[in-house]
Design a protein around this motif. Sequence first.
Motif, PDB file in Angstrom:
ATOM      1  N   UNK A   1       1.908   4.625  -9.562  1.00 24.06           N
ATOM      2  CA  UNK A   1       2.831   5.305  -8.659  1.00 24.06           C
ATOM      3  C   UNK A   1       3.454   6.505  -9.361  1.00 24.06           C
TER       4      UNK A   1
ATOM      5  N   UNK B   1       0.786  -1.227   0.000  1.00 30.74           N
ATOM      6  CA  UNK B   1       0.000   0.000   0.000  1.00 30.74           C
ATOM      7  C   UNK B   1       0.818   1.277   0.000  1.00 30.74           C
ATOM      8  N   UNK B   2       2.134   1.149  -0.147  1.00 30.01           N
ATOM      9  CA  UNK B   2       2.997   2.329  -0.154  1.00 30.01           C
ATOM     10  C   UNK B   2       3.883   2.331  -1.386  1.00 30.01           C
ATOM     11  N   UNK B   3       4.517   3.477  -1.652  1.00 32.46           N
ATOM     12  CA  UNK B   3       5.482   3.539  -2.727  1.00 32.46           C
ATOM     13  C   UNK B   3       6.843   3.041  -2.264  1.00 32.46           C
ATOM     14  N   UNK B   4       7.719   2.665  -3.196  1.00 30.10           N
ATOM     15  CA  UNK B   4       9.064   2.219  -2.824  1.00 30.10           C
ATOM     16  C   UNK B   4       9.857   3.340  -2.155  1.00 30.10           C
TER      17      UNK B   4
ATOM     18  N   UNK C   1      -4.488   3.058  -6.122  1.00 27.43           N
ATOM     19  CA  UNK C   1      -4.902   1.717  -6.522  1.00 27.43           C
ATOM     20  C   UNK C   1      -6.223   1.839  -7.269  1.00 27.43           C
TER      21      UNK C   1
ATOM     22  N   UNK D   1      -1.977  -0.582  -9.869  1.00 32.00           N
ATOM     23  CA  UNK D   1      -1.543   0.488  -8.984  1.00 32.00           C
ATOM     24  C   UNK D   1      -0.688   1.456  -9.800  1.00 32.00           C
TER      25      UNK D   1
ATOM     26  N   UNK E   1       2.185  -0.591 -11.613  1.00 29.46           N
ATOM     27  CA  UNK E   1       2.689  -1.755 -10.900  1.00 29.46           C
ATOM     28  C   UNK E   1       1.538  -2.682 -10.523  1.00 29.46           C
TER      29      UNK E   1
ATOM     30  N   UNK F   1       5.399   8.622  -4.422  1.00 29.72           N
ATOM     31  CA  UNK F   1       4.174   8.837  -3.682  1.00 29.72           C
ATOM     32  C   UNK F   1       3.616   7.512  -3.204  1.00 29.72           C
ATOM     33  N   UNK F   2       2.519   7.542  -2.443  1.00 32.49           N
ATOM     34  CA  UNK F   2       1.946   6.311  -1.884  1.00 32.49           C
ATOM     35  C   UNK F   2       1.195   5.467  -2.903  1.00 32.49           C
TER      36      UNK F   2
ATOM     37  N   UNK G   1      -6.224   7.749  -3.166  1.00 32.86           N
ATOM     38  CA  UNK G   1      -5.442   6.564  -2.826  1.00 32.86           C
ATOM     39  C   UNK G   1      -6.086   5.315  -3.410  1.00 32.86           C
TER      40      UNK G   1
END
Lengths: 111, 114
Positions: free
Chosen positions: B90, A40-43, B110, B88, B37, B106-107, B9
Amino acid sequence: TQLLEQSPQFLSIQEGENLTVYCNSSSVFSSLQWYRQEPGEGPVLLVTVVTGGEVKKLKRLTFQFGDARKDSSLHITAAQPGDTGLYLCAGVWGNTGKLIFGQGTTLQVKP
Amino acid sequence: EADIYQTPRYLVIGTGKKITLECSQTMGHDKMYWYQQDPGMELHLIHYSYGVNSTEKGDLSSESTVSRIRTEHFPLTLESARPSHTSQYLCASSEYRGGGETQYFGPGTRLLVL
């Protein structure tokens, strides 16, 4: 064709064990980066290795760049559950800023 | 600490709808990127920008489009969403440091297209 091959793709180990993740390519990169990504997060960038043969340490993590700048490894000593995540290597070409990512290694460390 | 934001998000939307994924950074970085991704898989570059009014397609073909009218803002648009767009997304920006371009992500958004 995958430019950057990571192995293994999945790894499940017990807390306290050591592990090594490999990142291999037939291409030469100006530098290579390792990222860690949580669900649920970015790298998040862990390290950049630039010089062939370079070794960098980040607490229990040791990163090595191959002499020919085509491959790299990440070694984790005494793995902890907090190390669980997706580890991605990424090759950098020149100064473009563009990255080529490997498929990633999903690491699960069980307590 | 990286300051790069993505909204929404999470997004669930029907086929054929137009959507825009927002990405903003407050670090003043010229270079920005969009990646796609699938869960637990590698990132594929779909768009990048080296500055205002500069946009290029990435290595993975995408039906999305991007714009860069302001340094801090790099939105991605899908004119007509399809289930194959489920993934997803990003956003990242980068600066040169430590011997290479460091990318800040960033987060993610999705996206689920029904």
